[in-house]
Enzyme design. Structure first.
Site, PDB file in Angstrom:
ATOM      1  N   ALA A  12       0.804  -1.223   0.000  1.00 50.68           N
ATOM      2  CA  ALA A  12       0.000   0.000   0.000  1.00 50.68           C
ATOM      3  C   ALA A  12       0.836   1.273   0.000  1.00 50.68           C
ATOM      4  O   ALA A  12       0.352   2.330  -0.389  1.00 50.68           O
ATOM      5  CB  ALA A  12      -0.949  -0.014   1.203  1.00 50.68           C
ATOM      6  N   ARG A  92      11.760  -8.210 -10.198  1.00 48.08           N
ATOM      7  CA  ARG A  92      12.909  -8.896 -10.777  1.00 48.08           C
ATOM      8  C   ARG A  92      14.118  -7.972 -10.737  1.00 48.08           C
ATOM      9  O   ARG A  92      14.053  -6.839 -11.205  1.00 48.08           O
ATOM     10  CB  ARG A  92      12.615  -9.278 -12.229  1.00 48.08           C
ATOM     11  CG  ARG A  92      13.702 -10.151 -12.853  1.00 48.08           C
ATOM     12  CD  ARG A  92      13.465 -10.314 -14.345  1.00 48.08           C
ATOM     13  NE  ARG A  92      12.383 -11.235 -14.640  1.00 48.08           N
ATOM     14  CZ  ARG A  92      12.552 -12.521 -14.942  1.00 48.08           C
ATOM     15  NH1 ARG A  92      13.758 -13.037 -14.978  1.00 48.08           N
ATOM     16  NH2 ARG A  92      11.526 -13.288 -15.219  1.00 48.08           N
ATOM     17  N   GLN A 112       0.275 -15.262   2.080  1.00 47.93           N
ATOM     18  CA  GLN A 112      -0.907 -14.409   1.871  1.00 47.93           C
ATOM     19  C   GLN A 112      -2.125 -15.251   1.474  1.00 47.93           C
ATOM     20  O   GLN A 112      -3.243 -14.972   1.908  1.00 47.93           O
ATOM     21  CB  GLN A 112      -0.610 -13.310   0.845  1.00 47.93           C
ATOM     22  CG  GLN A 112       0.381 -12.280   1.427  1.00 47.93           C
ATOM     23  CD  GLN A 112       0.587 -11.052   0.561  1.00 47.93           C
ATOM     24  OE1 GLN A 112       0.019 -10.929  -0.525  1.00 47.93           O
ATOM     25  NE2 GLN A 112       1.419 -10.134   1.032  1.00 47.93           N
ATOM     26  N   ASN A 131       3.769  -8.699  -9.921  1.00 49.57           N
ATOM     27  CA  ASN A 131       4.320  -9.630 -10.919  1.00 49.57           C
ATOM     28  C   ASN A 131       5.235 -10.693 -10.322  1.00 49.57           C
ATOM     29  O   ASN A 131       5.860 -10.435  -9.311  1.00 49.57           O
ATOM     30  CB  ASN A 131       5.096  -8.829 -11.964  1.00 49.57           C
ATOM     31  CG  ASN A 131       4.164  -8.182 -12.955  1.00 49.57           C
ATOM     32  OD1 ASN A 131       3.175  -8.791 -13.354  1.00 49.57           O
ATOM     33  ND2 ASN A 131       4.467  -6.955 -13.332  1.00 49.57           N
ATOM     34  N   ASP A 159      -3.113  -4.300 -19.867  1.00 50.55           N
ATOM     35  CA  ASP A 159      -2.824  -4.680 -21.255  1.00 50.55           C
ATOM     36  C   ASP A 159      -4.057  -4.449 -22.131  1.00 50.55           C
ATOM     37  O   ASP A 159      -3.963  -3.956 -23.254  1.00 50.55           O
ATOM     38  CB  ASP A 159      -2.394  -6.152 -21.308  1.00 50.55           C
ATOM     39  CG  ASP A 159      -1.295  -6.441 -20.297  1.00 50.55           C
ATOM     40  OD1 ASP A 159      -0.224  -5.842 -20.414  1.00 50.55           O
ATOM     41  OD2 ASP A 159      -1.537  -7.234 -19.357  1.00 50.55           O
ATOM     42  N   HIS A 187       0.265 -12.085 -18.338  1.00 53.19           N
ATOM     43  CA  HIS A 187       0.659 -10.670 -18.305  1.00 53.19           C
ATOM     44  C   HIS A 187       2.177 -10.620 -18.455  1.00 53.19           C
ATOM     45  O   HIS A 187       2.917 -10.505 -17.490  1.00 53.19           O
ATOM     46  CB  HIS A 187       0.218 -10.003 -17.004  1.00 53.19           C
ATOM     47  CG  HIS A 187       0.872  -8.654 -16.820  1.00 53.19           C
ATOM     48  ND1 HIS A 187       0.591  -7.587 -17.632  1.00 53.19           N
ATOM     49  CD2 HIS A 187       1.811  -8.214 -15.955  1.00 53.19           C
ATOM     50  CE1 HIS A 187       1.331  -6.541 -17.267  1.00 53.19           C
ATOM     51  NE2 HIS A 187       2.085  -6.906 -16.253  1.00 53.19           N
TER      52      HIS A 187
END
Ligand code: NAX
Length: 327
Positions: A12, A92, A112, A131, A159, A187
């Site tokens: 957040a 990444r 989670q 991601n 997208d 994605h």
């Protein structure tokens, strides 16, 4: 007046959060008559920055913002959550292999998923933005056995929106004229932005653009837009990603317009030959808080190749997280 609903957001205090929270609190996601309680999750070192964001949220005096909870414990942030937007993830880093990336994110999305399973509303709607979004959604889902697998989705809406705007620009038409684009698959750069069924002002999109432009320019431009934003802005997409997350959740909760569809990353039921269980971008219609895959579309040989290639990438990611014992 309606009772407040609980909206959990992870990461957040990050870039996307900074845009997303204000839109949720102002009623853009769930409607101008729906009060919300924000339940914000961050890692411990980011809690101070999060307090600053909370101060700003309060300073907006949003009439719909009933309360704000902050925590570094998913069992607190996900308690009774009706909606959960999982934005925080491990990016990444240079030199990172896919296995390292998936393993680092498994360390986030496994606990989670378990926490959602333990404490969230039994009807929680989960959107994974962080991601690799599709596979992170798979990890969370597989660690929440008491929830319906369909409650876990991944974001391909950015997208989808990029695909609309690129086609609008090329045809010189407003975005509102464009309907029924699909983002199939992951994605990632293997995604397939498909214009086979798309219309522009009621006309088939593929009658209005050159095939060469579609295959050689349009598809790669949409698929690589994230990198182009980083190159130009020096930071990854944030406000547009937040806006797409709002669109995804709003359409899921409140429904898609009559006769139109949107793209969502959802568990495959085997439709269109996509291996069952993969979290894969599909054309969907939503109503009554549920989504359904649009059925009966023709799949050309060109589409088949693209759809299989992006499925193959998701299979490899799934195999990797299986090996790591995350699913
Ligand atoms: P930021 O790095 O600005 O913010 C991420 C926040 O998550 C940080 O504040 C960090 O402290 C927090 N965080 C890390 N681990 C956490 C955990 N275990 N629990 C709670 N919070 C945690 O990244 P931002 O630009 O906001 O992007 C967030 C994610 O969205 C990234 O993974 C990014 O790759 C992904 N994106 C996904 C998109 C999509 O279309 N699906 C598009 C935009 C974006 O690139």
């Amino acid at each position: 007046t309606k009772q407040p609903v609980r909206v959990a957001v992870t990461g957040a205090a990050g870039q996307i959060g900074y845009s997303l929270l204000f839109r949720i609190a102002s009623g853009d996601m769930l409607g101008k008559d729906q009060p919300v309680i924000l339940q914000l999750l961050e890692i411990t070192p980011a809690l101070k920055a999060l307090q600053g964001v909370v101060m700003e949220l309060r300073d907006c005096a949003f009439p719909l913002l009933a309360d704000i909870v902050t925590s570094d414990d998913p069992m607190v942030a996900f308690k009774d959550a009706d909606y959960a937007l999982l934005v925080g993830a491990m990016p990444r880093k240079a030199g990172m292999e896919r296995g390292d990336l998936l393993s680092a994110n498994g360390g986030i999305f496994k606990p989670q998923g378990e926490a959602l399973n333990a404490v969230a509303s039994r009807d929680v709607k989960v959107l994974v933005v962080g991601n690799p979004a599709n596979t992170n959604a798979l990890i969370a889902q597989q660690n929440a056995p008491d929830l319906d697998p369909k409650q876990f989705t991944a974001m391909v809406r950015l997208d989808h929106n990029r695909a609309i705007s690129q086609l609008a620009e090329q045809t010189g038409q407003p975005v509102s004229a464009i309907k029924n684009i699909t983002i199939w698959g992951n994605h990632s750069s293997t995604q397939y932005p498909d214009l086979s069924e798309a219309t522009v002002g009621g006309q088939p999109a593929l009658d209005l653009v050159e095939r060469e432009w579609y295959e050689g320019t349009y598809i790669p431009t949409v698929a690589k837009r994230g990198a182009a934003i980083i190159e130009a802005r020096g930071a990854s997409s944030a406000a547009s990603a937040a806006s797409a997350a709002i669109d995804h959740m709003r359409d899921w909760a409140l429904g898609t317009p009559e006769g139109e569809w949107v793209s969502m990353g959802i568990p495959s039921d085997g439709s269109y030959g996509v291996p069952e269980g993969l979290i894969y971008g599909f054309p969907v219609r939503c109503s009554g808080g549920k989504y359904e895959i649009v059925q009966g579309l023709d799949v050309s040989e060109f589409s088949r190749g693209k759809m299989d290639a992006t499925a193959q990438e998701l299979i490899e990611e799934r195999d990797e997280v299986r090996k790591l014992g995350l699913v």
